[in-house]
Design a protein around this motif. Structure first.
Motif, PDB file in Angstrom:
ATOM      1  N   UNK A  59       0.873  -1.170   0.000  1.00  0.00           N
ATOM      2  CA  UNK A  59       0.000   0.000   0.000  1.00  0.00           C
ATOM      3  C   UNK A  59       0.912   1.223   0.000  1.00  0.00           C
ATOM      4  N   UNK A  60       0.873   2.013  -1.101  1.00  0.00           N
ATOM      5  CA  UNK A  60       1.755   3.172  -1.231  1.00  0.00           C
ATOM      6  C   UNK A  60       0.949   4.404  -1.616  1.00  0.00           C
ATOM      7  N   UNK A  61       1.454   5.549  -1.245  1.00  0.00           N
ATOM      8  CA  UNK A  61       0.834   6.817  -1.605  1.00  0.00           C
ATOM      9  C   UNK A  61       1.332   7.267  -2.972  1.00  0.00           C
ATOM     10  N   UNK A  62       0.404   7.745  -3.823  1.00  0.00           N
ATOM     11  CA  UNK A  62       0.792   8.344  -5.105  1.00  0.00           C
ATOM     12  C   UNK A  62       0.776   9.860  -5.009  1.00  0.00           C
ATOM     13  N   UNK A  63      -0.062  10.385  -4.140  1.00  0.00           N
ATOM     14  CA  UNK A  63      -0.091  11.817  -3.836  1.00  0.00           C
ATOM     15  C   UNK A  63      -0.268  11.955  -2.331  1.00  0.00           C
ATOM     16  N   UNK A  64      -0.425  13.178  -1.877  1.00  0.00           N
ATOM     17  CA  UNK A  64      -0.587  13.398  -0.442  1.00  0.00           C
ATOM     18  C   UNK A  64      -1.879  12.800   0.081  1.00  0.00           C
ATOM     19  N   UNK A  65      -2.864  12.607  -0.806  1.00  0.00           N
ATOM     20  CA  UNK A  65      -4.168  12.126  -0.352  1.00  0.00           C
ATOM     21  C   UNK A  65      -4.573  10.787  -0.964  1.00  0.00           C
ATOM     22  N   UNK A  66      -3.917  10.376  -2.049  1.00  0.00           N
ATOM     23  CA  UNK A  66      -4.319   9.147  -2.739  1.00  0.00           C
ATOM     24  C   UNK A  66      -3.302   8.038  -2.509  1.00  0.00           C
ATOM     25  N   UNK A  67      -3.772   6.820  -2.506  1.00  0.00           N
ATOM     26  CA  UNK A  67      -2.886   5.661  -2.391  1.00  0.00           C
ATOM     27  C   UNK A  67      -3.432   4.527  -3.236  1.00  0.00           C
ATOM     28  N   UNK A  68      -2.567   3.621  -3.611  1.00  0.00           N
ATOM     29  CA  UNK A  68      -2.955   2.444  -4.376  1.00  0.00           C
ATOM     30  C   UNK A  68      -2.305   1.206  -3.754  1.00  0.00           C
ATOM     31  N   UNK A  69      -2.862   0.050  -4.091  1.00  0.00           N
ATOM     32  CA  UNK A  69      -2.299  -1.222  -3.647  1.00  0.00           C
ATOM     33  C   UNK A  69      -1.558  -1.869  -4.806  1.00  0.00           C
ATOM     34  N   UNK A  70      -0.332  -2.235  -4.584  1.00  0.00           N
ATOM     35  CA  UNK A  70       0.504  -2.845  -5.618  1.00  0.00           C
ATOM     36  C   UNK A  70       0.703  -4.323  -5.282  1.00  0.00           C
ATOM     37  N   UNK A  71       0.455  -5.164  -6.252  1.00  0.00           N
ATOM     38  CA  UNK A  71       0.740  -6.595  -6.091  1.00  0.00           C
ATOM     39  C   UNK A  71       2.187  -6.838  -6.512  1.00  0.00           C
TER      40      UNK A  71
END
Length: 460
Positions: A217-229
């Motif tokens: 689970x990583x942040x792409x911006x200050x408010x958004x994040x995505x889950x990477x497999x």
């Protein structure tokens, strides 16, 4: 000499009056037999010493004295026996513990010598279960360091002699300074990880390979994040004071699809990777085959236990060329397009994270099935940069960067792609086998997607 003046042998008479007429050749055996019969609980070494002593210096006939009759000469013998017991009893106890719990004995060693743990190979199933629990504990410590946002704390878990293929960088990291520099940037994404599936391959009491699938689970911006497999390979080693990571390979998980299917997303990504690369020269095939067939060994074997790190430069050089030769044998098997020949290079207890499949392969049958599909692409490989980390003279980790040339269509359209590799090789008798293999495409295009440039591709 140990004294026989003990309560259990008070009635023993040290004399040879009854043996006077015995033949010289039978004299020693007669004394030994006589003492065995009367005092079977006494150590046989005492009989042998007594017999040899009596044979060298015979006591005059009729000069027998009971063993209980102490002389001035006997007093120091009792002291010696007492001191010997003080030394022998703890040694016996420690030997029993060493057989039952070798890792406990290693923990008692001084810190300066504990790193030279011989890494017992006869690890029992119960100890393997404990090592699996240890792997979970060490992974939890690594994940907690990520959450702390402290690059120095994360870096402290890695050994100085490191090889590192990061999730979001094309760099091949081979120093602790480069590794800490990577984490300074990576931790800005506030990463957290959870293991989805894993396997621990025990290399002895002092090292193991932990590999499998995890989600980031990583942040792409200050408010958004995505889950990477993603996939991971950790080689942990006990350096006495603590466990440290010798090798780490983390990669994005490819799509779960048939690698040979033309026109797929995977093939499009392969073409994107190959845009800036020149084709590999397949004229090297005869040379690679000849190198793989060369079984000559310029240096004699000097055997060290698996995970023994105290190696000379000569042995390190020997294993480097062994690694290159084994890679050539693996590449020649690719060029032969023979799945049986390729599969024969892998151990039965294998762990495999393939280049073009999201599967986590943990059996030789699944590994052979993957290569049946992968060889339809007519692959060829060439190393660009690599590092060999010996684990004794019987095993090593070979990691780095290599180029692949592959077919992406049924018509034979070929592309060259750049990738990273991890091989854990171990010798079984006269043969070398691959215990672990992790191969991944360079993450440059994927990293851009994760940074938000192509969110749709990242979500897919």
């Amino acid at each position: 000499k140990m004294s026989l003046n003990h309560a259990s042998v008070d009635k023993l008479e040290v004399c040879e009056e009854e043996q006077e007429d015995a033949p010289d050749d039978d004299e020693e055996s007669a004394l030994i037999t006589d003492h065995r019969v009367k005092f079977s609980g006494v150590d046989v070494v005492i009989y042998s010493d007594l017999a040899q002593s009596q044979k060298k210096r015979r006591r005059p006939v009729g000069s027998c004295r009971p063993s209980g009759a102490a002389t001035a000469k006997d007093a120091p013998s009792r002291t010696d026996a007492f001191l010997a017991a003080l030394v022998l009893i703890p040694a016996i106890v420690l030997s029993v513990v060493a057989i039952a719990q070798p890792s406990y004995v290693v923990s008692l060693l001084p810190k300066s010598t504990a790193q030279y743990d011989p890494c017992r190979l006869d690890v029992k199933e119960q100890q393997k279960e404990k090592m699996y629990d240890l792997a979970q504990q060490n992974f939890g410590e690594w994940n907690a360091a990520l959450k702390s946002q402290d690059a120095e704390k994360v870096s402290s878990l890695y050994a100085k002699d490191i090889s590192f293929l990061p999730t979001m960088s094309d760099e091949f990291v081979v120093s602790d300074e480069e590794e800490e520099h990577y984490f300074l940037h990576f931790l800005l994404k506030h990463p957290q990880s959870i293991i989805e599936e894993d396997k621990v391959q025990v290399l002895g009491t002092g090292a193991y390979m932990h590999t499998g699938l995890y989600n980031f689970l990583v942040n792409t911006t200050a408010t958004n994040h995505i889950t990477i497999q993603a996939r991971f390979s950790f080689l942990w080693h006990n350096f006495g004071k603590k466990w440290e990571i010798m090798h780490h390979h983390s990669s994005l998980r490819p799509a779960l699809e048939a690698p040979h299917a033309p026109g797929t997303v995977m093939d499009e990504m392969l073409r994107a990777h190959s845009a800036s690369l020149a084709s590999l020269d397949r004229a090297d095939e005869p040379l690679l085959s000849a190198l793989a067939a060369d079984t000559s060994d310029p240096l004699p074997d000097i055997l060290l236990p698996v995970c023994h790190l105290d190696m000379s430069k000569r042995l390190r050089k020997k294993l480097f060329w062994r690694a290159r030769r084994n890679f050539a044998a693996w590449n020649a098997a690719l060029l032969s397009l023979d799945p049986d020949r390729l599969s024969a290079l892998y151990a039965t207890d294998v762990s495999f994270l393939p280049t073009l499949s999201g599967e986590f392969v943990v059996s030789d049958r699944d590994e052979e099935r993957y290569f049946l599909r992968f060889l339809l692409k007519h692959p060829a490989a060439a190393i660009r940069a690599d590092k060999v980390q010996p684990l004794g003279s019987e095993a090593y980790v070979h990691s780095g960067l290599y180029d692949f040339e592959l077919n992406t269509t049924a018509a034979g359209e070929r592309v060259a792609v750049r990738a990273r590799f991890t091989f854990l090789w171990r010798r079984f008798g006269d043969d070398w086998r691959i215990l672990h293999h992790h191969s991944s495409l360079l993450p440059n295009a994927s990293a851009a997607a994760i940074d938000g440039a192509d969110a749709d591709w990242a979500a897919a």
